[in-house]
Design a protein around this motif. Structure first.
Motif, PDB file in Angstrom:
ATOM      1  N   VAL A 168       0.581  -1.225  -8.247  1.00 43.07           N
ATOM      2  CA  VAL A 168       1.127  -2.306  -7.388  1.00 43.07           C
ATOM      3  C   VAL A 168       0.587  -1.830  -5.882  1.00 43.07           C
ATOM      4  N   LEU A 169      -0.514  -2.637  -5.469  1.00 39.02           N
ATOM      5  CA  LEU A 169      -1.155  -2.259  -4.307  1.00 39.02           C
ATOM      6  C   LEU A 169      -1.076  -2.939  -3.100  1.00 39.02           C
ATOM      7  N   LYS A 170      -0.320  -2.552  -2.114  1.00 40.23           N
ATOM      8  CA  LYS A 170       0.116  -3.403  -0.882  1.00 40.23           C
ATOM      9  C   LYS A 170      -1.043  -3.134  -0.100  1.00 40.23           C
ATOM     10  N   THR A 171      -1.396  -4.365   0.604  1.00 36.68           N
ATOM     11  CA  THR A 171      -2.368  -4.461   1.719  1.00 36.68           C
ATOM     12  C   THR A 171      -2.177  -3.557   2.861  1.00 36.68           C
ATOM     13  N   GLN A 172      -3.082  -3.133   3.453  1.00 33.00           N
ATOM     14  CA  GLN A 172      -2.926  -2.138   4.871  1.00 33.00           C
ATOM     15  C   GLN A 172      -2.255  -0.885   4.439  1.00 33.00           C
ATOM     16  N   THR A 173      -2.312  -0.540   3.253  1.00 36.37           N
ATOM     17  CA  THR A 173      -1.627   0.836   2.836  1.00 36.37           C
ATOM     18  C   THR A 173      -2.736   2.012   2.365  1.00 36.37           C
ATOM     19  N   LYS A 174      -2.612   2.835   2.546  1.00 37.28           N
ATOM     20  CA  LYS A 174      -3.577   3.913   2.150  1.00 37.28           C
ATOM     21  C   LYS A 174      -3.223   4.267   0.689  1.00 37.28           C
ATOM     22  N   PHE A 175      -4.380   4.345  -0.066  1.00 37.60           N
ATOM     23  CA  PHE A 175      -4.274   4.739  -1.486  1.00 37.60           C
ATOM     24  C   PHE A 175      -5.542   5.842  -1.907  1.00 37.60           C
TER      25      PHE A 175
ATOM     26  N   VAL B 255       1.919 -15.237  -7.213  1.00 32.81           N
ATOM     27  CA  VAL B 255       1.016 -14.317  -6.666  1.00 32.81           C
ATOM     28  C   VAL B 255       1.248 -12.967  -7.484  1.00 32.81           C
ATOM     29  N   THR B 256       2.389 -12.627  -7.750  1.00 26.95           N
ATOM     30  CA  THR B 256       2.831 -11.407  -8.387  1.00 26.95           C
ATOM     31  C   THR B 256       2.415 -11.375 -10.024  1.00 26.95           C
TER      32      THR B 256
ATOM     33  N   VAL C 126      -1.673  -7.272  -6.483  1.00 26.31           N
ATOM     34  CA  VAL C 126      -1.816  -6.976  -4.660  1.00 26.31           C
ATOM     35  C   VAL C 126      -0.520  -7.551  -4.263  1.00 26.31           C
ATOM     36  N   ILE C 127       0.185  -7.114  -3.298  1.00 26.18           N
ATOM     37  CA  ILE C 127       1.267  -7.608  -2.549  1.00 26.18           C
ATOM     38  C   ILE C 127       1.079  -7.532  -1.184  1.00 26.18           C
ATOM     39  N   VAL C 128       1.798  -8.177  -0.193  1.00 23.27           N
ATOM     40  CA  VAL C 128       1.666  -8.013   1.359  1.00 23.27           C
ATOM     41  C   VAL C 128       2.840  -7.647   1.796  1.00 23.27           C
ATOM     42  N   HIS C 129       3.875  -7.679   0.897  1.00 23.66           N
ATOM     43  CA  HIS C 129       5.488  -7.194   1.632  1.00 23.66           C
ATOM     44  C   HIS C 129       6.117  -6.444   0.420  1.00 23.66           C
ATOM     45  N   GLY C 130       6.980  -5.693   0.844  1.00 21.97           N
ATOM     46  CA  GLY C 130       7.826  -4.738  -0.139  1.00 21.97           C
ATOM     47  C   GLY C 130       8.606  -5.705  -1.043  1.00 21.97           C
ATOM     48  N   SER C 131       9.279  -6.859  -0.571  1.00 25.95           N
ATOM     49  CA  SER C 131      10.084  -7.827  -1.301  1.00 25.95           C
ATOM     50  C   SER C 131       9.157  -8.435  -2.734  1.00 25.95           C
ATOM     51  N   GLN C 132       7.951  -8.113  -2.701  1.00 27.84           N
ATOM     52  CA  GLN C 132       7.217  -8.589  -3.905  1.00 27.84           C
ATOM     53  C   GLN C 132       7.137  -7.353  -4.999  1.00 27.84           C
TER      54      GLN C 132
END
Length: 794
Positions: free
Chosen positions: A342-349, A436-437, A469-475
């Protein structure tokens, strides 16, 4: 030291694997003599992908060297002299090896300790009959592989010997061929001699030439037979190599990848790659030796052409051996540490890729660069069909290039991507009800390098496990559902990323149990009764018989697309809410067996009505995601009833813990079936507040359910100074413990509305923020229902 004692008791293949963990990079003597010290250090607290942790790793290295030197100095007498020298040497060796890269020491020791733990655990599990069978199967498989390697080694050595014989025979043949040419030259020069002498010399030379030519004819036939026999031996060796490579790459490596995928759902750790790497390196070594032999055969054939099919045979052998080594190299370019699924945009991995044969083939002599790009499911399908996807991607990853590094201590060639970040993502058109999820991507890692002095050039690629890929924690909740379903039910060798739309209910139960146990860090997973409860919820059934659900199937839509009847959330959303609540706040209580959890309201009522007043249990809310409620039995003026408190959520427990809330409610006496609540929860109670300091007293927050607040011992009206009710003491069979009460605070189902009860933060914080002059005047009895105990408050 306990683990080292157990490790020394390993036998057979497990002992061999344990011994293989050690070498010059970390001598086994160091592990032995510093066993207790090593096992007491917090190696897991060091983040290997964080360069800021290097100072911590350096301290561990220095302490290790100091302990080793101290141990060396303690050795005395004749028997200890050599050991003293050896330990001192190891101290200097470790210092020089890891002084510039202390994180590698931590990586090495963590790997050793985890591997030992795995081997010990496997050996412990083997004590049961099923464990013994599994261990026997593993040992037999490993033994089979090792025996095959021995056969290949002997076959390769035999062809090497035969090749040398062929070379020697061919060299002698060439010498004799040159001798025959010399005789012919002599015969040609006889014309200048007198007739008598010419006749005599000619007869001798012709006899000699006939003998040599006869030998050359026989020897040419023999050489051709040698070549054909050697070619046949190489074909057999290549067949064995293919079989061994298939066993290692298509079974052992695929099983490791499957374990890695299940580990994403909370399954056991996939295990180290050291054994697999050693096998792949042996394969690479044997393949390369046979390739060199075939090349030498080609050279001998070119040096002395003979009539026959040798040129075609050698060409085919060369093509076959190149295919074998290509398959080995491309298949052993793997992802050791997967990117988050589960990969959030703009987050380091982070992620790590590894080439299992890199060290053996000397790829590190010219370190290759690895590039990471994110691609869609459709692009991944095209990639596996060998359709060009060059420069195609579905997003932009920052810091996506990394050079592979060779770690001499462990013999690994890998690239550690430590600071990648998904800057943007390009989504495709979704199908039907797909959200999207439910859209899957993958991270493609690719590199190019050559081996054998640019003889062979390889372009290698490998795909990560599916990524949502998610853009918000709610996803996150729904994305995790997609990942769990994919990890649990993906088939090996599938087309990306196809999974069945329906699965058997027991299959899903296994996946949920694996996830639940992993999140609870406990061996206590979901019981059969828990599974029946979940089946009732998933299938809207009232059956209590597990067999009724054994052959049922559940679809993805039932799992996480369609809401449960009468609810605005799906089955998975409800289950994941329970997991999150338990993981954050209630894990110890679950592991203690204090929470039944998977019980509906009717079941709770049936269970409690046969118990004494004050008996309670904890069950998960049916109506709220991530909620847990207390159900208890108590006396009503007319009859005994089971009451249910409005569910607690994560927000409530972040203010006051479950144990403290249960402690506050004096009408709760026994945890179902008959355990005194103090015996179960007392160890989790918050210690009493300290006494006043400099005239200031800390407020104390307590929960009160007004209708169940016991009367004061004095019979008078309670004050703020001593409002806490005295605990009731009753015999288990006394059902008249509580005074009569009104139902003004209860709803029709016997549920309390916490808006009308004391609920901690809202009322207390509001009161504390107001000046004293602005405090409202409350009816003292009513304020009791809301207020904490304030010593000295007027």
């Amino acid at each position: 030291m306990a683990m080292w004692i157990q490790a020394q008791q390993l036998q057979g293949e497990a002992l061999h694997q344990m011994q293989a963990l050690y070498g010059q990079h970390f001598p086994i003597e160091v592990r032995h003599y510093l066993a207790q010290w090593i096992e007491c250090q917090l190696w897991d607290s060091v983040e290997l992908d964080n360069q800021a942790e290097e100072a911590k790793a350096k301290r561990l290295l220095d302490n290790l060297v100091a302990e080793l030197q101290k141990k060396a100095q303690l050795q005395g007498g004749e028997d200890g002299f050599l050991l003293k020298i050896k330990l001192g040497h190891y101290a200097n060796q470790l210092k020089s090896t890891y002084d510039r890269c202390p994180l590698e020491l931590v990586r090495c020791i963590k790997h050793i300790l985890h591997s030992e733990q795995r081997l010990v655990q496997e050996a412990t599990n083997a004590s049961t009959s099923s464990g013994v069978q599994a261990m026997d199967s593993l040992s037999q498989r490993h033994q089979q592989i090792n025996q095959a390697f021995e056969e290949l080694r002997l076959a390769t050595q035999e062809t090497e010997n035969e090749l040398r014989k062929l070379q020697h025979s061919q060299e002698y043949f060439i010498i004799q061929y040159q001798e025959n040419l010399r005789i012919q030259a002599q015969l040609s020069s006889l014309s200048s001699l007198p007739p008598a002498e010419r006749t005599q010399r000619e007869t001798t030379l012709q006899t000699k030439r006939a003998t040599v030519e006869a030998w050359l004819t026989r020897e040419a036939s023999t050489l051709q037979k040698y070549r054909l026999d050697l070619s046949e031996q190489h074909q057999k060796t290549l067949s064995l190599l293919r079989k061994q490579q298939t066993l290692i790459l298509d079974e052992e490596l695929i099983q490791w990848k499957r374990r890695q995928q299940l580990a994403g759902n909370g399954g056991p750790h996939e295990g180290g790659l050291d054994v697999l790497q050693s096998w792949c390196e042996k394969l690479a070594d044997l393949i390369w030796q046979n390739r060199q032999q075939i090349r030498r055969c080609e050279h001998l054939t070119q040096q002395l052409p003979l009539p026959g099919p040798m040129e075609e045979l050698l060409s085919k052998l060369n093509a076959d051996i190149t295919d074998i080594i290509s398959a080995l190299v491309t298949s052993t370019f793997i992802i050791e540490k997967q990117p988050p699924q589960v990969l959030k945009t703009q987050t380091k991995f982070a992620a790590t890729v590894r080439l299992l044969v890199g060290g053996k083939l000397n790829v590190h002599m010219n370190p290759p660069q690895v590039k990471a790009v994110i691609v869609s499911e459709q692009q991944a399908k095209a990639l596996l069909k060998n359709k060009s996807t060059h420069s195609e991607s579905s997003g932009e990853i920052l810091n996506n290039n990394c050079v592979m590094e060779y770690h001499q201590a462990t013999g690994t060639l890998s690239a550690h991507f430590r600071n990648m970040s998904l800057k943007r993502i390009k989504r495709s058109d979704r199908r039907g009800a797909e959200s999207v999820t439910e859209e899957k991507f993958t991270v493609l890692f690719e590199s190019q390098f050559s081996v054998g002095g640019n003889e062979l050039v390889f372009h290698v690629k490998t795909l990560s496990l599916p990524v949502v890929v998610i853009v918000h924690g709610s996803q996150d909740n729904n994305a995790t559902a997609t990942v769990l379903w994919d990890n649990a039910f993906a088939e090996p060798g599938r087309v990306p990323f196809i999974v069945p739309d329906k699965v058997q209910w027991p299959q899903l139960c296994e996946a949920l149990d694996m996830k639940y146990k992993a999140e609870m860090h406990s061996g206590r997973g979901l019981s059969e009764d828990n599974m029946v409860f979940l089946a009732q919820k998933a299938f809207t059934s009232s059956s209590n018989n597990p067999e009724d659900f054994r052959n049922m199937t559940i679809s993805w839509a039932q799992f996480n697309r369609e809401s449960l009847p009468g609810r605005n959330f799906t089955f998975w959303q409800w289950f994941d809410g329970v997991v999150e609540l338990m993981k954050k706040h209630l894990k110890p209580h679950w592991n203690d067996g204090a929470i039944l959890g998977f019980v509906n309201k009717q079941q709770a009522q049936d269970m409690l009505l046969s118990k004494p007043n004050g008996t309670f249990l904890l069950r998960f809310s049916d109506s709220e995601i991530g909620g847990i409620t207390i159900a208890w039995v108590a006396e009503n003026p007319n009859k005994r009833l089971v009451w249910n408190l409005l569910p607690y959520t994560t927000k409530d427990f972040s203010i006051r813990s479950l144990a403290d809330r249960i402690s506050d409610l004096n009408h709760l006496l026994f945890l179902y079936p008959d355990r005194p609540k103090g015996e179960v929860f007392a160890k989790y109670y918050t210690p009493p507040l300290s006494k006043a300091v400099d005239g200031y007293v800390k407020p104390q927050i307590k929960q009160v359910v007004p209708e169940f607040t016991n009367p004061e011992p004095s019979g008078g009206t309670p004050t703020f100074m001593d409002q806490t009710a005295s605990p009731s003491v009753s015999h288990p069979n006394n059902f008249g413990v509580y005074p009569s009460m009104s139902d003004t605070m209860l709803d029709a189902d016997g549920d309390f509305d916490l808006e009308d009860t004391m609920d901690v933060a809202r009322h207390v914080e509001e009161l504390l923020r107001r000046p004293m002059s602005m405090l409202p005047t409350f009816d003292r009895g009513r304020l009791l229902m809301f207020s904490p105990r304030f010593s000295g408050f007027r």
